[in-house]
Design an enzyme around this catalytic site. Structure first.
Site, PDB file in Angstrom:
ATOM      1  N   LYS A 190       0.843  -1.204   0.000  1.00 38.80           N
ATOM      2  CA  LYS A 190       0.000   0.000   0.000  1.00 38.80           C
ATOM      3  C   LYS A 190       0.881   1.259   0.000  1.00 38.80           C
ATOM      4  O   LYS A 190       2.106   1.165   0.021  1.00 38.80           O
ATOM      5  CB  LYS A 190      -0.975  -0.047   1.179  1.00 38.80           C
TER       6      LYS A 190
HETATM    7  C1  LIG Z   1      -5.377  -4.380   0.792  1.00 39.34           C
HETATM    8  C2  LIG Z   1      -6.854  -4.266   0.756  1.00 39.34           C
HETATM    9  C3  LIG Z   1      -7.670  -4.654   1.826  1.00 39.34           C
HETATM   10  C4  LIG Z   1      -7.152  -5.409   3.003  1.00 39.34           C
HETATM   11  O1  LIG Z   1      -6.150  -4.767   3.677  1.00 39.34           O
HETATM   12  P1  LIG Z   1      -5.338  -5.602   4.790  1.00 39.34           P
HETATM   13  O2  LIG Z   1      -4.645  -4.526   5.571  1.00 39.34           O
HETATM   14  O3  LIG Z   1      -4.391  -6.489   4.039  1.00 39.34           O
HETATM   15  O4  LIG Z   1      -6.305  -6.357   5.598  1.00 39.34           O
HETATM   16  C5  LIG Z   1      -9.018  -4.381   1.773  1.00 39.34           C
HETATM   17  N1  LIG Z   1      -9.568  -3.797   0.698  1.00 39.34           N
HETATM   18  C6  LIG Z   1      -8.827  -3.438  -0.371  1.00 39.34           C
HETATM   19  C7  LIG Z   1      -9.503  -2.764  -1.516  1.00 39.34           C
HETATM   20  C8  LIG Z   1      -7.455  -3.681  -0.383  1.00 39.34           C
HETATM   21  O5  LIG Z   1      -6.728  -3.357  -1.459  1.00 39.34           O
END
Ligand SMILES: *Cc1c(COP(=O)(O)O)cnc(C)c1O
Length: 389
Positions: A190
C-alpha cells in the site's frame, strides 16, 4: 515456461528508510513490543495528519480487521444486507459474512472502476443496512452521490480506503468525509506500510469506544492502561467476546516514520504516473483516469486497459511483459467470478458488464516510489514491445 529477463522489476516494493529502521530498533530495545506508547502516538499522528481533531484514529493489525470492527460496531448482523462493489479484493466483502449478514455486489462506473452510485440505488432493499465504497486504485469513489443515497435511505457508510492515502474527494481528505467509518490499510504494497496493519477513523465516540473494546478481547481497558497506570491496576472486565486485532508497537514504529513521508511519497507517485502516461501515449490502451477538480489521486495502482485496437489478448500481454522482466498484476479478478461469491449468490458476468469488461482487458503496471525514471522508461518500452503485433 517463460524465463523472465533480468534484472526482474518487481510489481511492488515498500520504501523503508533509516528512520523507520531506527524507530523499530528503538522499540525493540525499549522492552515494550506489543500495543503501547508508539501505537498511541501513531493514532494521534494519524488524526493530526487528517487535520480534523474531531476524528479518532484506532490502530489495528489489518484493514480487514478494521472493516470487521466497523461493521460490528454498526450492528450489522444476520438478515442484513451490505452493498459493495464486485471490483475489489475479497476482504471488503468477507467481513460482512463474518457477521452473518449478506453481501450485495454491484457494478462499477466504467471510467473510474469505483462502485457506481446508480448501481447502489438499484440494489437497495428493505434489508439494506450499509454501503462499503472502495476508492479504487487511489481515486475517490463518487462520495457526494454515495453519501446522498445513504442519507436518503438511512444507510451507514464504511469507506474501504485501503488504496486512498492520501486521496482527496471534493477538496477533502478521505478519512474526513461524512461517512460513518473509514478504514485504511498498511499492507506491504500500500502507499505506506507497517508490514501488516490498518487504521480505523471515525468521528462518532460511541462507535470508537465499541471498536476499541472489540479490538482487544472485549476488554473494557486496554493493555497499555492496565500495565502502565500509576495506580496498581490489575482489574478489567470482559463485556463481549471480542477479537485480537491490536497493532504492535513494532508495526506502529514503522507507521510513525512512514506517515511523515506520505505526502512526499504521493508527490513521487504523481511524477511516476505522469511519466507512465507520457511514455504510453498513442498506444491501444485506456490510461488510468485522472482525479477531477478538487480531487487528488494517491496512485496506489496504475491500471491500464487494452482497447479493441490492441492486437494481443490481456493474458498474452501479461506473458510478454513477464518475459521482459516486468512484474505486473490484475486488480481484481472480480468477486462475481470467485467460486465462493459466485456460487453463494448465483452471480453471472452479465450482471456486472463494466467490471467484467474491465477485468478482461486490465493490467496493473508497476508504480512505487523506489522506481527510478529509468525503471519507468523500461516499463514503457516493454509495454510498447508487448503490444507490437
Ligand atoms: C489491501 C486491501 C484490503 C485489506 O487490507 P489488509 O490490511 O491487508 O487487511 C481491503 N480492501 C482493499 C480494496 C485492499 O486493497
Amino acid at each position: 515456461m517463460t524465463v523472465p529477463a533480468t534484472p526482474f522489476l518487481p510489481f511492488a516494493l515498500p520504501e523503508i528508510g533509516d528512520e523507520e529502521i531506527a524507530e523499530v530498533v528503538d522499540t525493540l530495545k525499549s522492552g515494550w513490543v506489543t500495543t503501547g506508547p508508539k501505537a498511541k502516538r501513531f493514532e494521534a499522528a494519524f488524526t493530526e495528519f487528517l487535520g480534523d481533531a474531531s476524528l479518532e484514529s484506532i490502530a489495528v493489525n489489518s484493514a480487514t480487521a478494521g472493516l470487521h470492527l466497523a461493521l460490528e460496531a454498526l450492528g450489522i448482523g444476520p438478515g442484513d444486507e451490505v452493498i459493495t462493489t464486485t471490483h475489489t479484493f475479497t476482504a471488503t466483502a468477507e467481513v460482512v459474512r463474518y457477521l452473518g449478514a449478506d453481501v450485495v455486489l454491484v457494478d462499477v462506473d466504467p471510467d473510474t472502476l469505483c462502485i457506481a452510485p446508480w448501481a447502489i440505488e438499484e440494489a437497495i432493499t428493505p434489508r439494506t443496512k450499509a454501503i462499503i465504497p472502495v476508492h479504487y486504485a487511489g481515486l475517490a469513489a463518487d462520495m457526494p452521490a454515495i453519501l446522498a443515497i445513504a442519507k436518503k435511505h438511512g444507510l451507514k457508510v464504511v469507506e474501504d480506503a485501503a488504496h486512498a492515502l492520501p486521496t482527496l474527494s471534493a477538496g477533502k481528505l478521505v478519512g474526513t468525509l461524512d461517512s460513518d467509518i473509514t478504514v485504511f490499510s498498511f499492507y506491504a504494497n500500500k502507499t505506506m506500510t507497517t508490514g501488516e496493519g490498518g487504521m480505523i477513523v471515525t468521528r462518532h465516540p460511541e462507535l470508537a469506544r465499541r471498536m476499541k473494546v472489540m479490538r482487544l478481547h472485549g476488554m473494557s481497558r486496554d493493555a497499555f492502561d492496565r500495565f502502565t497506570a500509576t495506580v496498581p491496576s490489575w482489574y478489567y472486565e470482559i463485556v463481549a467476546p471480542g477479537f485480537k486485532y491490536n497493532l504492535t508497537d513494532i508495526a506502529a514504529a514503522l507507521g510513525l516514520q512512514q506517515l511523515k513521508r506520505i505526502d512526499g511519497f504521493q508527490k513521487r507517485r504523481v511524477e511516476l504516473a505522469d511519466a507512465l502516461d507520457a511514455g504510453l501515449a498513442g498506444l491501444p490502451l485506456i490510461l488510468p483516469p485522472r482525479a477531477p477538480a478538487g480531487g487528488q489521486h494517491s496512485w496506489h495502482l496504475y491500471v491500464v486497459r487494452l482497447t479493441d485496437d490492441a492486437k494481443v489478448s490481456r493474458d498474452q500481454f501479461i506473458e510478454r511483459l513477464f518475459a521482459q522482466g516486468i512484474g505486473v498484476s490484475v486488480h481484481y479478478i472480480p468477486l462475481h467470478l470467485q467460486p465462493y461469491w459466485r456460487d453463494r449468490y448465483k452471480l453471472t458476468p452479465q450482471q456486472f458488464p463494466h467490471s467484467q469488461r474491465a477485468f478482461e482487458r486490465m493490467v496493473s503496471l508497476p508504480l512505487y516510489t523506489r522506481m527510478t525514471d529509468a525503471d519507468v522508461a523500461r516499463v514503457c518500452a516493454a509495454v510498447r514491445a508487448a503490444l507490437a503485433a
